[in-house]
Design a protein around this motif. Structure first.
Motif, PDB file in Angstrom:
ATOM      1  N   GLN A  37       0.814  -1.215   0.000  1.00  0.00           N
ATOM      2  CA  GLN A  37       0.000   0.000   0.000  1.00  0.00           C
ATOM      3  C   GLN A  37       0.853   1.274   0.000  1.00  0.00           C
ATOM      4  OE1 GLN A  37      -3.386   0.103  -0.272  1.00  0.00           O
ATOM      5  NE2 GLN A  37      -3.152  -2.091  -0.590  1.00  0.00           N
ATOM      6  N   GLY A  38       2.168   1.109   0.013  1.00  0.00           N
ATOM      7  CA  GLY A  38       3.062   2.267  -0.022  1.00  0.00           C
ATOM      8  C   GLY A  38       3.312   2.873   1.345  1.00  0.00           C
ATOM      9  N   ARG A  39       3.010   2.122   2.389  1.00  0.00           N
ATOM     10  CA  ARG A  39       3.233   2.601   3.748  1.00  0.00           C
ATOM     11  C   ARG A  39       4.371   1.816   4.388  1.00  0.00           C
ATOM     12  NH1 ARG A  39      -2.594   1.264   5.378  1.00  0.00           N
ATOM     13  NH2 ARG A  39      -3.373   1.607   3.306  1.00  0.00           N
ATOM     14  N   SER A  40       5.034   2.457   5.320  1.00  0.00           N
ATOM     15  CA  SER A  40       6.149   1.772   5.981  1.00  0.00           C
ATOM     16  C   SER A  40       5.947   1.652   7.489  1.00  0.00           C
ATOM     17  CB  SER A  40       7.459   2.505   5.686  1.00  0.00           C
ATOM     18  OG  SER A  40       7.399   3.823   6.176  1.00  0.00           O
ATOM     19  N   THR A  41       4.712   1.786   7.944  1.00  0.00           N
ATOM     20  CA  THR A  41       4.423   1.673   9.372  1.00  0.00           C
ATOM     21  C   THR A  41       3.220   0.762   9.597  1.00  0.00           C
ATOM     22  OG1 THR A  41       2.974   3.601   9.356  1.00  0.00           O
ATOM     23  CG2 THR A  41       5.305   3.980   9.882  1.00  0.00           C
ATOM     24  N   VAL A  42       3.180   0.202  10.798  1.00  0.00           N
ATOM     25  CA  VAL A  42       2.035  -0.592  11.249  1.00  0.00           C
ATOM     26  C   VAL A  42       1.697  -0.094  12.646  1.00  0.00           C
ATOM     27  CG1 VAL A  42       1.180  -2.910  11.787  1.00  0.00           C
ATOM     28  CG2 VAL A  42       2.807  -2.611   9.922  1.00  0.00           C
ATOM     29  N   SER A  43       0.437   0.067  12.912  1.00  0.00           N
ATOM     30  CA  SER A  43      -0.011   0.542  14.216  1.00  0.00           C
ATOM     31  C   SER A  43       0.350  -0.455  15.318  1.00  0.00           C
ATOM     32  CB  SER A  43      -1.533   0.735  14.185  1.00  0.00           C
ATOM     33  OG  SER A  43      -2.047   0.868  15.480  1.00  0.00           O
ATOM     34  N   ILE A  44       0.836   0.056  16.423  1.00  0.00           N
ATOM     35  CA  ILE A  44       1.153  -0.794  17.563  1.00  0.00           C
ATOM     36  C   ILE A  44      -0.118  -1.471  18.071  1.00  0.00           C
ATOM     37  CG2 ILE A  44       1.925  -0.790  19.971  1.00  0.00           C
ATOM     38  CD1 ILE A  44       3.959   1.340  19.166  1.00  0.00           C
ATOM     39  N   LEU A  45      -1.233  -0.770  18.043  1.00  0.00           N
ATOM     40  CA  LEU A  45      -2.509  -1.359  18.455  1.00  0.00           C
ATOM     41  C   LEU A  45      -2.848  -2.559  17.569  1.00  0.00           C
ATOM     42  CD1 LEU A  45      -4.994  -1.329  20.256  1.00  0.00           C
ATOM     43  CD2 LEU A  45      -6.034   0.294  18.664  1.00  0.00           C
ATOM     44  N   THR A  46      -2.613  -2.438  16.281  1.00  0.00           N
ATOM     45  CA  THR A  46      -2.857  -3.544  15.357  1.00  0.00           C
ATOM     46  C   THR A  46      -1.983  -4.741  15.705  1.00  0.00           C
ATOM     47  OG1 THR A  46      -3.509  -2.056  13.568  1.00  0.00           O
ATOM     48  CG2 THR A  46      -2.792  -4.254  12.929  1.00  0.00           C
ATOM     49  N   LEU A  47      -0.722  -4.503  16.021  1.00  0.00           N
ATOM     50  CA  LEU A  47       0.185  -5.590  16.379  1.00  0.00           C
ATOM     51  C   LEU A  47      -0.265  -6.285  17.658  1.00  0.00           C
ATOM     52  CD1 LEU A  47       3.626  -3.932  15.560  1.00  0.00           C
ATOM     53  CD2 LEU A  47       2.282  -5.506  14.142  1.00  0.00           C
ATOM     54  N   ILE A  48      -0.741  -5.507  18.629  1.00  0.00           N
ATOM     55  CA  ILE A  48      -1.240  -6.089  19.882  1.00  0.00           C
ATOM     56  C   ILE A  48      -2.499  -6.912  19.614  1.00  0.00           C
ATOM     57  CG2 ILE A  48      -2.255  -5.533  22.132  1.00  0.00           C
ATOM     58  CD1 ILE A  48      -0.293  -3.106  22.190  1.00  0.00           C
ATOM     59  N   GLU A  49      -3.401  -6.376  18.794  1.00  0.00           N
ATOM     60  CA  GLU A  49      -4.608  -7.129  18.435  1.00  0.00           C
ATOM     61  C   GLU A  49      -4.233  -8.447  17.767  1.00  0.00           C
ATOM     62  OE1 GLU A  49      -7.409  -3.214  17.482  1.00  0.00           O
ATOM     63  OE2 GLU A  49      -6.516  -4.358  15.832  1.00  0.00           O
ATOM     64  N   PHE A  96     -11.390  -6.081  13.332  1.00  0.00           N
ATOM     65  CA  PHE A  96     -10.420  -5.073  13.779  1.00  0.00           C
ATOM     66  C   PHE A  96      -9.933  -4.166  12.652  1.00  0.00           C
ATOM     67  CE2 PHE A  96      -9.773  -8.471  17.037  1.00  0.00           C
ATOM     68  CZ  PHE A  96     -10.219  -7.733  18.129  1.00  0.00           C
ATOM     69  N   CYS A  97     -10.454  -4.401  11.441  1.00  0.00           N
ATOM     70  CA  CYS A  97     -10.122  -3.570  10.274  1.00  0.00           C
ATOM     71  C   CYS A  97      -8.599  -3.481  10.068  1.00  0.00           C
ATOM     72  CB  CYS A  97     -10.739  -2.191  10.424  1.00  0.00           C
ATOM     73  SG  CYS A  97     -10.937  -1.338   8.846  1.00  0.00           S
ATOM     74  N   TRP A  98      -7.949  -4.649  10.071  1.00  0.00           N
ATOM     75  CA  TRP A  98      -6.492  -4.696   9.940  1.00  0.00           C
ATOM     76  C   TRP A  98      -5.998  -4.230   8.580  1.00  0.00           C
ATOM     77  CZ3 TRP A  98      -5.847 -10.267  12.216  1.00  0.00           C
ATOM     78  CH2 TRP A  98      -5.917 -10.203  13.610  1.00  0.00           C
ATOM     79  N   PHE A  99      -6.768  -4.488   7.556  1.00  0.00           N
ATOM     80  CA  PHE A  99      -6.294  -4.204   6.199  1.00  0.00           C
ATOM     81  C   PHE A  99      -7.225  -3.234   5.480  1.00  0.00           C
ATOM     82  CE2 PHE A  99      -5.035  -8.552   7.381  1.00  0.00           C
ATOM     83  CZ  PHE A  99      -3.683  -8.331   7.522  1.00  0.00           C
ATOM     84  N   ASP A 100      -7.532  -2.164   6.163  1.00  0.00           N
ATOM     85  CA  ASP A 100      -8.340  -1.070   5.611  1.00  0.00           C
ATOM     86  C   ASP A 100      -9.712  -1.525   5.127  1.00  0.00           C
ATOM     87  OD1 ASP A 100      -6.055   0.574   5.961  1.00  0.00           O
ATOM     88  OD2 ASP A 100      -5.287  -0.066   4.010  1.00  0.00           O
ATOM     89  N   GLY A 101     -10.214  -2.608   5.682  1.00  0.00           N
ATOM     90  CA  GLY A 101     -11.524  -3.119   5.284  1.00  0.00           C
ATOM     91  C   GLY A 101     -11.543  -3.760   3.907  1.00  0.00           C
TER      92      GLY A 101
END
Length: 148
Positions: A37-49, A96-101
């Motif tokens: 998707q051209g992004r280089s970050t992942v939300s810490i909340l997503t990783l915890i989920e 949890f909408c991990w992949f933008d729905g």
């Protein structure tokens, strides 16, 4: 003879090991998706989920579906688990909408996890065969030394 505590500890260590391995697999998918998707970050909340979902699904896999990835054959509840557990990851990804729905990303996740489970089943089975051959050879060598 193992005590109840040793049995519990052995099972929990196996589950924790499996959780860590599966978490890495899920993180890898999430990172690849983000990079695509051209992004280089992942939300810490997503990783915890993700780690919490992986832990719960691994418990379900181990206790309800008979630890299917370490089975000799995929039949009955183990075969059912092979399909249910990847679907649980897909549902969790949607909730949890991990992949933008993205429905396509959820489907890719389910297929990816299914392939992971099939691969782990195959390689665990292969490892047991190799170990059995090795142990049989050790036993044969031991018996031959006993005859000398």
């Amino acid at each position: 003879m193992k005590t109840k505590w040793q049995n519990f500890l052995s099972q929990e260590i196996a589950i924790e090991y499996k959780t860590a391995t599966y978490c890495f697999v899920l993180y890898f998918f999430a990172i690849c998706y983000q990079l695509w998707q051209g992004r280089s970050t992942v939300s810490i909340l997503t990783l915890i989920e993700m780690v919490l979902v992986v832990y719960v699904v691994t418990q379900i896999q181990y206790w309800i579906f008979g630890n299917f990835d370490e089975a000799d054959h995929l039949r009955g509840r183990r075969l059912l688990g092979l399909f249910v557990c990847p679907l649980l990851y897909g549902v969790a990804g949607s909730v949890f909408c991990w992949f933008d729905g993205s429905g396509l990303a959820q489907l890719a996740l389910v297929v990816y996890v299914l392939l992971k489970d099939l691969s782990f089943f195959y390689f665990n089975r292969l490892k047991r065969r190799i170990d059995s051959k090795h142990l049989n050879q050790l036993l044969k060598d031991y018996k031959e030394r006993g005859k000398e």
